[in-house]
Design a protein around this motif. Sequence first.
Motif, mmCIF file in Angstrom:
data_model
loop_
_atom_site.group_PDB
_atom_site.id
_atom_site.type_symbol
_atom_site.label_atom_id
_atom_site.label_comp_id
_atom_site.label_asym_id
_atom_site.label_seq_id
_atom_site.Cartn_x
_atom_site.Cartn_y
_atom_site.Cartn_z
ATOM 1 N N ILE A 1 82.108 88.070 44.654
ATOM 2 C CA ILE A 1 82.118 89.125 43.445
ATOM 3 C C ILE A 1 80.783 89.127 42.643
ATOM 4 C CG2 ILE A 1 83.668 89.586 41.453
ATOM 5 C CD1 ILE A 1 85.795 87.717 42.789
ATOM 6 N N LYS A 2 80.285 90.098 42.351
ATOM 7 C CA LYS A 2 78.893 90.404 41.652
ATOM 8 C C LYS A 2 78.994 91.112 40.478
ATOM 9 C CE LYS A 2 75.754 89.851 45.837
ATOM 10 N NZ LYS A 2 74.905 89.053 45.445
ATOM 11 N N PRO A 3 78.540 90.597 39.428
ATOM 12 C CA PRO A 3 78.646 91.571 38.245
ATOM 13 C C PRO A 3 77.849 92.827 38.143
ATOM 14 C CG PRO A 3 78.291 89.253 37.452
ATOM 15 C CD PRO A 3 77.935 89.335 39.036
ATOM 16 N N GLU A 4 76.636 92.613 38.952
ATOM 17 C CA GLU A 4 75.761 93.779 39.237
ATOM 18 C C GLU A 4 75.494 93.955 40.827
ATOM 19 O OE1 GLU A 4 75.259 95.748 36.780
ATOM 20 O OE2 GLU A 4 75.740 94.703 35.074
ATOM 21 N N GLY A 5 75.102 95.052 41.262
ATOM 22 C CA GLY A 5 74.421 95.343 42.625
ATOM 23 C C GLY A 5 74.841 96.707 43.416
ATOM 24 N N GLU A 6 74.893 96.361 44.633
ATOM 25 C CA GLU A 6 75.390 97.596 45.528
ATOM 26 C C GLU A 6 76.513 97.094 46.347
ATOM 27 O OE1 GLU A 6 74.531 100.771 45.523
ATOM 28 O OE2 GLU A 6 72.998 100.201 43.901
ATOM 29 N N PRO A 7 77.624 97.682 46.407
ATOM 30 C CA PRO A 7 78.893 97.437 47.333
ATOM 31 C C PRO A 7 78.486 97.211 48.643
ATOM 32 C CG PRO A 7 79.288 99.127 45.743
ATOM 33 C CD PRO A 7 77.938 99.022 45.870
ATOM 34 N N ALA A 8 78.973 96.208 49.184
ATOM 35 C CA ALA A 8 78.744 95.932 50.686
ATOM 36 C C ALA A 8 79.953 95.358 51.408
ATOM 37 C CB ALA A 8 77.684 95.075 51.043
ATOM 38 N N GLU A 9 79.973 95.317 52.620
ATOM 39 C CA GLU A 9 81.342 94.570 53.286
ATOM 40 C C GLU A 9 81.543 93.123 52.959
ATOM 41 O OE1 GLU A 9 83.168 93.808 57.781
ATOM 42 O OE2 GLU A 9 81.084 94.724 57.642
ATOM 43 N N GLY A 10 82.777 92.845 52.303
ATOM 44 C CA GLY A 10 82.999 91.715 51.890
ATOM 45 C C GLY A 10 82.419 91.414 50.228
ATOM 46 N N VAL A 11 81.835 92.231 49.744
ATOM 47 C CA VAL A 11 81.463 92.117 48.214
ATOM 48 C C VAL A 11 81.867 93.107 47.635
ATOM 49 C CG1 VAL A 11 79.329 92.231 47.057
ATOM 50 C CG2 VAL A 11 79.231 91.366 49.400
ATOM 51 N N VAL A 12 82.239 92.665 46.216
ATOM 52 C CA VAL A 12 82.938 93.513 45.316
ATOM 53 C C VAL A 12 82.203 93.570 44.014
ATOM 54 C CG1 VAL A 12 84.997 93.476 43.622
ATOM 55 C CG2 VAL A 12 85.334 93.134 45.866
ATOM 56 N N ILE A 13 81.595 94.804 43.633
ATOM 57 C CA ILE A 13 80.853 94.830 42.449
ATOM 58 C C ILE A 13 81.762 94.978 41.271
ATOM 59 C CG2 ILE A 13 78.989 95.858 41.225
ATOM 60 C CD1 ILE A 13 78.273 94.568 43.882
ATOM 61 N N ILE A 14 81.635 94.376 40.223
ATOM 62 C CA ILE A 14 82.563 94.705 39.227
ATOM 63 C C ILE A 14 82.739 96.039 38.444
ATOM 64 C CG2 ILE A 14 83.177 93.545 36.799
ATOM 65 C CD1 ILE A 14 82.522 90.922 37.733
ATOM 66 N N LYS A 15 83.593 96.691 38.366
ATOM 67 C CA LYS A 15 83.660 97.811 37.979
ATOM 68 C C LYS A 15 83.342 98.046 36.484
ATOM 69 C CE LYS A 15 87.429 99.228 41.243
ATOM 70 N NZ LYS A 15 88.494 99.518 41.205
ATOM 71 N N ASP A 16 82.679 99.191 36.076
ATOM 72 C CA ASP A 16 82.236 99.477 34.699
ATOM 73 C C ASP A 16 83.625 99.320 33.700
ATOM 74 O OD1 ASP A 16 79.684 99.651 35.435
ATOM 75 O OD2 ASP A 16 79.685 101.895 35.250
ATOM 76 N N GLN A 17 84.680 99.554 34.114
ATOM 77 C CA GLN A 17 85.867 99.714 33.194
ATOM 78 C C GLN A 17 86.387 98.334 33.033
ATOM 79 O OE1 GLN A 17 85.612 101.353 36.178
ATOM 80 N NE2 GLN A 17 87.662 101.419 37.136
ATOM 81 N N ASN A 18 85.943 97.451 33.960
ATOM 82 C CA ASN A 18 86.291 95.912 33.641
ATOM 83 C C ASN A 18 85.122 95.240 33.116
ATOM 84 O OD1 ASN A 18 88.809 96.303 34.974
ATOM 85 N ND2 ASN A 18 87.814 96.123 37.059
ATOM 86 N N LYS A 19 84.100 95.933 32.535
ATOM 87 C CA LYS A 19 83.227 95.110 31.482
ATOM 88 C C LYS A 19 83.698 95.734 29.983
ATOM 89 C CE LYS A 19 79.937 95.038 35.138
ATOM 90 N NZ LYS A 19 78.594 95.487 35.554
ATOM 91 N N VAL A 20 84.367 95.094 29.075
ATOM 92 C CA VAL A 20 84.949 95.709 28.082
ATOM 93 C C VAL A 20 84.529 95.229 26.789
ATOM 94 C CG1 VAL A 20 87.062 96.089 26.604
ATOM 95 C CG2 VAL A 20 87.183 95.955 29.099
ATOM 96 N N GLU A 21 83.705 96.028 25.968
ATOM 97 C CA GLU A 21 82.872 95.514 24.729
ATOM 98 C C GLU A 21 84.125 95.458 23.744
ATOM 99 O OE1 GLU A 21 79.144 96.230 22.132
ATOM 100 O OE2 GLU A 21 79.311 97.354 23.973
ATOM 101 N N LEU A 22 84.363 94.414 22.828
ATOM 102 C CA LEU A 22 85.145 94.377 21.661
ATOM 103 C C LEU A 22 84.495 93.590 20.699
ATOM 104 C CD1 LEU A 22 88.287 93.005 23.922
ATOM 105 C CD2 LEU A 22 87.980 95.471 22.948
ATOM 106 N N GLY A 23 85.405 93.952 19.311
ATOM 107 C CA GLY A 23 84.904 93.199 18.260
ATOM 108 C C GLY A 23 83.668 93.791 17.726
ATOM 109 N N SER A 24 83.048 93.112 16.525
ATOM 110 C CA SER A 24 81.882 93.623 15.795
ATOM 111 C C SER A 24 81.277 92.330 15.136
ATOM 112 C CB SER A 24 82.411 94.673 14.662
ATOM 113 O OG SER A 24 83.346 93.856 13.679
ATOM 114 N N LEU A 25 80.223 92.338 14.741
ATOM 115 C CA LEU A 25 79.265 91.340 14.227
ATOM 116 C C LEU A 25 79.876 91.166 12.730
ATOM 117 C CD1 LEU A 25 76.991 89.418 14.433
ATOM 118 C CD2 LEU A 25 75.703 91.310 13.253
#
Length: 287
Positions: free
Chosen positions: A140-164
């Motif tokens: 599992i990689k946060p960034e990069g290119e998909p490949a066999e046996g490799v999952v790249i974390i989808k944009d919708q599974n990187k969620v920005e929440l809250g505020s300063l």
Amino acid sequence: MELRTAASPKDVKHYDTARLREEFLIDDLFQQGVIKLVYSHIDRIITGSAVPVKDTLVLTAGDELRAKYFCERRELGVINIGGAGVITIDGKVYEVGHKEGMYIGMGSKDISFASCDANVPAKFYLNSAPAHRTCPTVLIKPEGEPAEGVVIIKDQNKVELGSLESANHRTICKYILPGQVESCQLEMGMTKLEPGSVWNTMPCHTHDRRMEVYLYFDMPEDALVMHYMGEPTETRHIIMRNEQAVISPSWSIHSGCGTQAYTFIWGMVGENQDFDDMDDCAMKDLR
């Protein structure tokens, strides 16, 4: 492997500081050249670490699992918070970089951990749960290119929440969950707080159908997190330092406030995999 039993909320509200830490805090992870494992009776989760230096470390079941090998009846999630490393599974080699992870399916027999550079060793953080079927093993990689046996974390599974303004500006990065990495019950991910933010998971919640473990890291030596736990009307706190983990029963809130920004890995196991299945706790009801 260290064993820990479950705890009743009726008892926990009477624990002193030392007893709370004894039952729920895991403070001796990431020992160089060691695989450290803690088996909790709470949903049978195993939390641990592997820090290979010069020698390769081999994951075994030990006497506690009464199994031929660790993943005979289990699935395993791994996230590397150290230097570049290698995980070898039944002869197949996976290069696992900093903040990259793996899901290792039930039935994987020979699992070992190594570091690419002994001077900057990998720090593999482990969560494992009982499994009833075999799901595919993937890197599992946060960034990069998909490949066999490799999952790249989808944009919708990187969620920005809250505020300063509310001191809880954070990004949740979901590694193992339905629709991205298939598993039996294990879910894992990482939450990073932005500079100036110190609160996580507040307003807080419980989820009776799942327990959770937090690993706090990316903290300097003199920093700390006040981790809040307990029933919403009987809260307690545990002071957490860098690279320490805490076990959270399903009846307990799990929230933290730090002396500065930090990162934490969350792992959940239990009845379901519905990430949003939470029982929110109103701020006015907290005690």
